[in-house]
Design an enzyme around this catalytic site. Structure first.
Site, short mmCIF file in Angstrom:
data_model
loop_
_atom_site.label_atom_id
_atom_site.label_comp_id
_atom_site.label_asym_id
_atom_site.label_seq_id
_atom_site.Cartn_x
_atom_site.Cartn_y
_atom_site.Cartn_z
N TYR A 41 8.91 -15.79 25.77
CA TYR A 41 8.17 -15.57 24.54
C TYR A 41 8.34 -14.13 24.04
CZ TYR A 41 4.43 -14.87 21.25
OH TYR A 41 3.73 -14.55 20.12
N TRP A 71 9.11 -11.60 20.07
CA TRP A 71 9.71 -11.52 18.75
C TRP A 71 11.22 -11.30 18.81
CZ3 TRP A 71 7.52 -10.35 13.60
CH2 TRP A 71 6.18 -10.74 13.49
#
Length: 770
Positions: free
Chosen positions: A111, A113
């Site tokens: 997980y 960005w």
């Protein structure tokens, strides 16, 4: 000779100035009305001492020490090896783990960005690679909005993120709305960013347009600066984690005075009668009136009553920010905000009603969406297992344990190999000391990283990757209609390679290179994805061909999407029979039979006030009397570019700043600019004090994202020298429904630090042997 090239990032588009292959500076593009200062700060990080320059393997792992339950991760030295050796180690370990323990023991949630770019999406590359290799255990939902993502499909239907196109845009708010009540505020600092990229920042100008049109704003938040000064917002300091109680008090006042929209509630909603019985106290003997809400929230009785009247008599919009659902029982304020909006009479009217996440990302409220953009093709994952994203430490510590999740019973799998690419769990996750203990459990941790951050230091095999400045791609931001070229502005540092190059080389060793690459080079992939996007527009193909696009520094704009969008509240109001929602009833579910059937004691069939585990009225507050707000930073995106120039300038004595109300500071003898120790039973960290009345008494604010710098890595409870608030936050699911993070339910105390000020090592590589 200087060359000017386009740069596109999550925090905007810029111009890179390059001289003879050397990055000189990064400048804002001239048409951005509010450029982010994060961009220019990227220059100092490009070649700093924290860059990972060569593949490296943890010494103990390389020497064959016991790999499961090894306690040396985070403390060990690393040995730099050749790419050939590194790829051999990774491919053989993947093959061994799969053959001995099964595909589900490989974790590829990864997980985070990562960096902007349609092709070089780190998680997309990783998931494609692992799925083609046999499959992997994935994660579900996000740390940002897990509770919201799970509750909203039950309440308003649609996909978890479909609400973005169904709520009013800023232009509509300016034209039609009179009153905005923002629970959790509208912090402009968050609108610096947009997932996947951004051409121009527009939120600030659009907020100004709303204010100029006469829209009034109310900021219900412990932090006054959660709204911009130019909005002249009315500040209602609220005890953290009590937004649901405040909304219930407003709703009760509406109900008993007959100010609620009976027609909309009857035609377009289900279950209001059962909820009303809870409001009035028929179910539990406690009326959720303004006096009750005042006792819990700290907002006065008269203010709650007045706000109920104004919401009922003015064209209004209820906004909720993401922060309020990252807390104990985080589903409740989201659910209750929808119910409150339905009661006001403004739901489904132009520019009014309900919305979430405004100013959290720049495109939110700016554009309702964009045509789809081609991305690296997904491959179906043969492994059905998944875990809720915030339950990674639980999974590592307690394989085989069963947990609830959205009406299901999940068995946490055994994870033997963790492959992390494009994220930083030692930023996102809560209770980092607990994560440290969990991180020792798997046999092997493989990480792709550009810098020696905490996640790299806690890995076994670290593979150096190119940054977004060191590869060709193009951005396609969330809801943003612009596509912006990202030509490589410099060569990768050291021996760094792109994620795609690494996975292609591994796939070749594992026997599926052609399936992974589809016989395309990286440049061919970038061209292919752009041209596929262009072809998918069909008759609306107003985009130039790829060569023309690549020459346009400012990018190109895709045709705008127009509504009404599926699940429109406006359409629902007009005719609920003709335009039903995708909920079981086809209407807004104030009472959810589905959720009620789950039998959860911490998330019942309608919005409910549940006392948080940690809040200022808890017994624990006697020992830790300050509530910690660990919100998003203004100086970086999460932990990205904490080593960049802009983030470094924000530090105090090298530490992350913590904002303290002067009353709380005076009681503790804390002066502005001193180093303080923030602590609770979970751990402690150092920070630099800023005294400000912008935070209410009893609350401190310490942003996330400072690279974790434990004084004794691997030792539970050791001091963090740098100021990462997740040293202090609790690692527990906000409820059995979503299992989302509860970072904003954390009590602490603060004191002047008079201990030895050890050297900061957050940006220092581990000991490297050759």
């Amino acid at each position: 000779m200087e060359q000017r090239m386009s740069v596109a990032t999550h925090w905007g588009s810029f111009i890179a100035v390059v001289d003879s292959g050397r990055l000189v500076r990064i400048e804002p593009r001239g048409d951005d009305p509010a450029p982010s200062p994060i961009g220019p700060g990227m220059v100092t990080a490009a070649d700093d001492s924290a860059r990972v320059l060569r593949p490296a393997v943890r010494k103990g792992w390389l020497n064959g020490l016991p790999r499961a339950h090894d306690t040396a991760r985070g403390t060990d030295a690393f040995v730099e090896v050749s790419w050939d050796d590194a790829l051999t180690l990774v491919s053989e370990e993947l093959r061994r783990v799969r053959s001995q323990h099964g595909d589900s023991t490989v974790f590829g949630g990864s997980y985070g960005w990562a960096s902007a770019g349609a092709f070089h999406n780190a998680q997309g590359q990783l998931h494609r690679f692992l799925a083609l290799g046999g499959g992997y255990t994935d994660s579900r939902n996000t740390y940002s909005t897990a509770a919201l993502e799970v509750i909203l499909p039950h309440v308003i239907g649609g996909a978890p993120w479909s609400y973005q196109s169904r709520m009013p845009m800023w232009d509509e708010i300016a034209e039609n709305c009179e009153l905005v009540v923002a629970f959790g505020g509208l912090a402009l600092k968050n609108s610096q960013i947009n997932p996947g990229g951004l051409a121009r920042h527009r939120t600030q100008d659009l907020q100004r347009k709303c204010r100029a049109a006469g829209v009034r704003f109310v900021n219900v938040s412990p932090i006054r600066s959660d709204t911009a000064g130019f909005l002249d917002a009315e500040w209602l300091p609220v005890i953290p984690n009590t937004d649901t109680a405040a909304m219930l008090g407003i709703a009760h006042t509406m109900l008993v005075n007959g100010w609620h929209d009976e027609d909309f509630l009857r035609r377009c909603c289900v279950g209001f009668d059962r909820f009303a019985s809870y409001l009035t106290g028929e179910l539990d003997g406690i009326a959720k009136d303004a006096a009750w809400a005042t006792e819990i929230t700290g907002i006065s009785h008269d203010t709650i009553t007045d706000l109920a009247r104004r919401l009922s008599t003015q064209r209004s919009l209820i906004m909720v920010n993401y922060a309020i659902q990252r807390a104990d029982h985080g589903e409740q304020p989201i659910w209750m905000s929808v119910v409150l909006a339905a009661m006001t009479g403004s739901m489904g009217r132009p520019g009014c009603g309900w919305g979430a996440g405004y100013a959290t990302m720049d495109a939110t409220g700016v554009a309702p969406g964009r045509p789809s953009v081609a991305s690296i093709p997904r491959v179906s994952n043969p492994v059905p297992d998944f875990i809720p994203v915030a339950r990674i430490a639980d999974t590592l510590l307690h394989p085989g344990k069963t947990i609830d999740y959205d009406g299901r019973r999940l068995t946490l799998p055994e994870l033997r190999l963790v492959y992390w690419c494009g994220g930083n769990p030692f930023h996102h996750h809560q209770d980092l000391h607990r994560l440290t203990r969990a991180w020792q459990r798997p046999d092997t941790v493989v990480v792709h990283e550009a810098w020696w951050n905490t996640t790299a230091k806690f890995a076994d095999i670290v593979l150096p990757v190119a940054t977004s400045l060191e590869r060709d791609d193009f951005t396609a931001g969330f809801s943003d209609p612009h596509l912006v070229a990202m030509p490589k502005v410099r060569e990768p540092a050291g021996e760094a390679r792109t994620d795609h190059q690494i996975f292609a080389a591994l796939a070749a060793r594992l026997g599926y290179e052609r399936e992974f690459t589809q016989a395309r080079s990286e440049s061919e992939w970038v061209r292919h994805l752009y041209e596929q996007t262009r072809a998918n527009l069909g008759d609306d193909a107003v985009l130039p061909d790829f060569d023309g696009f690549w020459q346009r520094a400012w990018g190109v704009e895709m045709p705008a999407l127009s509504g009404p969008f599926p699940g429109s509240f406006e359409a629902l109001r007009s005719d609920p029979q003709r335009f039903p929602l995708t909920t079981p009833s086809g209407r807004i579910e104030i009472f959810s039979e589905a959720i009620d059937s789950f039998g959860y004691d911490d998330c019942t069939g309608h919005p409910t006030w549940f006392e948080p585990v940690e809040w200022l009225r808890a017994d624990l507050a006697d020992r830790f009397p300050l509530h910690l707000i660990s919100n998003q930073p203004a100086s970086r995106l999460h932990s990205q570019y904490d080593n960049g120039g802009h983030s470094l300038k924000s530090k105090i004595h090298g530490r992350e700043p913590v904002t303290i109300n002067p009353q709380d500071a005076a009681f503790r003898g804390i002066e502005d600019g001193v180093i303080v120790r923030v602590f609770n039973d979970r751990g402690s960290c150092l920070a630099g004090a800023i005294l400000s009345e912008a935070v209410m008494p009893g609350v401190i604010q310490l942003s996330t994202g400072a690279w974790w710098d434990p004084a004794r890595p691997g030792r539970s409870g050791t001091l963090d020298r740098h100021g990462n608030p997740n040293t202090l936050t609790g690692d527990r699911g906000c409820s059995r429904l979503s299992q989302g993070p509860s970072a904003h339910s954390a009590l602490v105390d603060v004191e002047v630090y008079d201990g030895p000020v050890e050297e900061l090592l957050a940006f220092t590589p581990p000991h490297l042997e050759h």
